[in-house]
Scaffold this active site. Structure first.
Site, PDB file in Angstrom:
ATOM      1  N   CYS A  23       9.202  33.404  37.944  1.00  0.00           N
ATOM      2  CA  CYS A  23       8.115  32.954  37.067  1.00  0.00           C
ATOM      3  C   CYS A  23       7.124  32.194  37.946  1.00  0.00           C
ATOM      4  CB  CYS A  23       8.641  32.148  35.877  1.00  0.00           C
ATOM      5  SG  CYS A  23       9.547  30.637  36.268  1.00  0.00           S
ATOM      6  N   THR A  76       6.898  28.925  38.597  1.00  0.00           N
ATOM      7  CA  THR A  76       7.576  27.900  39.397  1.00  0.00           C
ATOM      8  C   THR A  76       9.040  28.235  39.705  1.00  0.00           C
ATOM      9  OG1 THR A  76       8.317  26.809  37.376  1.00  0.00           O
ATOM     10  CG2 THR A  76       6.205  26.074  38.303  1.00  0.00           C
ATOM     11  N   HIS A 109      35.275  25.127  47.077  1.00  0.00           N
ATOM     12  CA  HIS A 109      34.107  25.436  46.253  1.00  0.00           C
ATOM     13  C   HIS A 109      34.518  26.140  44.959  1.00  0.00           C
ATOM     14  CE1 HIS A 109      31.756  24.117  49.593  1.00  0.00           C
ATOM     15  NE2 HIS A 109      32.277  25.021  50.389  1.00  0.00           N
ATOM     16  N   HIS A 151      28.556  28.188  48.589  1.00  0.00           N
ATOM     17  CA  HIS A 151      29.152  27.050  47.873  1.00  0.00           C
ATOM     18  C   HIS A 151      29.188  27.222  46.358  1.00  0.00           C
ATOM     19  CE1 HIS A 151      28.394  23.957  51.344  1.00  0.00           C
ATOM     20  NE2 HIS A 151      28.834  25.122  51.781  1.00  0.00           N
ATOM     21  N   ASP A 203       8.117  36.755  34.350  1.00  0.00           N
ATOM     22  CA  ASP A 203       7.070  36.622  33.338  1.00  0.00           C
ATOM     23  C   ASP A 203       5.746  36.958  34.022  1.00  0.00           C
ATOM     24  OD1 ASP A 203       6.344  34.384  34.788  1.00  0.00           O
ATOM     25  OD2 ASP A 203       6.586  32.946  33.156  1.00  0.00           O
TER      26      ASP A 203
HETATM   27  C1  RB5 Z   1       3.616  30.177  32.944  1.00  0.00           C
HETATM   28  O1  RB5 Z   1       2.351  29.641  32.933  1.00  0.00           O
HETATM   29  C2  RB5 Z   1       4.590  29.233  33.618  1.00  0.00           C
HETATM   30  O2  RB5 Z   1       4.761  28.105  32.823  1.00  0.00           O
HETATM   31  C3  RB5 Z   1       5.892  29.913  33.888  1.00  0.00           C
HETATM   32  O3  RB5 Z   1       5.682  31.036  34.692  1.00  0.00           O
HETATM   33  C4  RB5 Z   1       6.940  29.100  34.606  1.00  0.00           C
HETATM   34  O4  RB5 Z   1       6.431  28.508  35.751  1.00  0.00           O
HETATM   35  C5  RB5 Z   1       7.682  28.140  33.781  1.00  0.00           C
HETATM   36  O5  RB5 Z   1       8.583  27.434  34.251  1.00  0.00           O
END
Ligand code: RB5
Length: 146
Positions: A65, A67, A133, A98, A8
C-alpha cells in the site's frame, strides 16, 4: 512456492514491479489486484490475500500500500498470518529466520523499486531457523488461539 500478491491504489506501481520480479524468478503467483487508479480500501485486498495464505492455498503473500502499515495491520488480524512490515534487507532476512513471516508488506511511498526487489528476493530465499524462535512463535499462536 506459491505467492499471492495484492495492493491498494497506493501500491499499484510497486506491485507491478514485484509481479515482474516473481516472473523473472519463475515463482508461481497470483495477483489479486487492485489493478486500479481509483482509490480503494486496503483491507478489501489485504484481508482476502491473508485468508488465502492462512488457509494454506498460498505459501506466502506480499502486500503493498502507500506505507505498508495499513496492509500489515489488516493482514495480522487473520489467524495464522505473520505479516512483517519490511523496508530494509536486514529485516527481510531476520523476519524469515526469527518470525517465520508468511507475509510481507511494503509501502510504495516509502521505498523505491530497487530496494523492494532486493527485499523480496531475500525474504523469498531465507529459511526459518526454528529452535528458540519456534518456541516464541508458539506463544503468539497460543494467544491467538485462545
Ligand atoms: C492510501 O492513501 C493509504 O492510506 C494506504 O495506501 C496505506 O498507506 C495505508 O496504510
Amino acid at each position: 512456492m506459491k505467492v499471492i500478491l495484492a495492493s491498494d491504489h497506493g501500491g499499484i506501481h510497486l506491485s507491478k514491479e514485484i509481479a515482474s520480479l516473481l516472473e523473472e524468478l519463475n515463482i508461481e503467483y497470483e495477483d489479486i489486484g487492485c489493478n486500479c487508479a481509483d482509490s480503494v480500501d486496503y483491507p478489501d485486498y489485504g484481508i482476502p490475500a491473508a485468508e488465502r495464505v492462512a488457509s494454506g492455498e498460498f505459501d506466502r503473500g506480499i502486500l503493498i500500500c502507500g506505507t505498508g502499515i495499513g496492509m500489515s495491520i489488516a493482514a495480522n488480524k487473520v489467524k495464522g498470518v505473520r505479516a512483517a512490515l519490511v523496508h530494509d534487507v536486514f529485516s527481510a532476512k531476520a523476519t524469515r529466520e526469527h518470525n517465520d513471516s508468511n507475509m510481507i508488506t511494503m509501502g510504495e511511498r516509502v521505498i523505491g523499486p530497487g530496494l523492494a526487489r532486493e527485499i523480496v528476493k531475500t525474504w523469498i530465499g531465507t529459511d526459518f531457523q526454528g529452535g528458540r524462535h519456534a518456541n516464541r512463535i508458539g506463544k503468539v499462536t497460543e494467544y491467538e488461539n485462545q
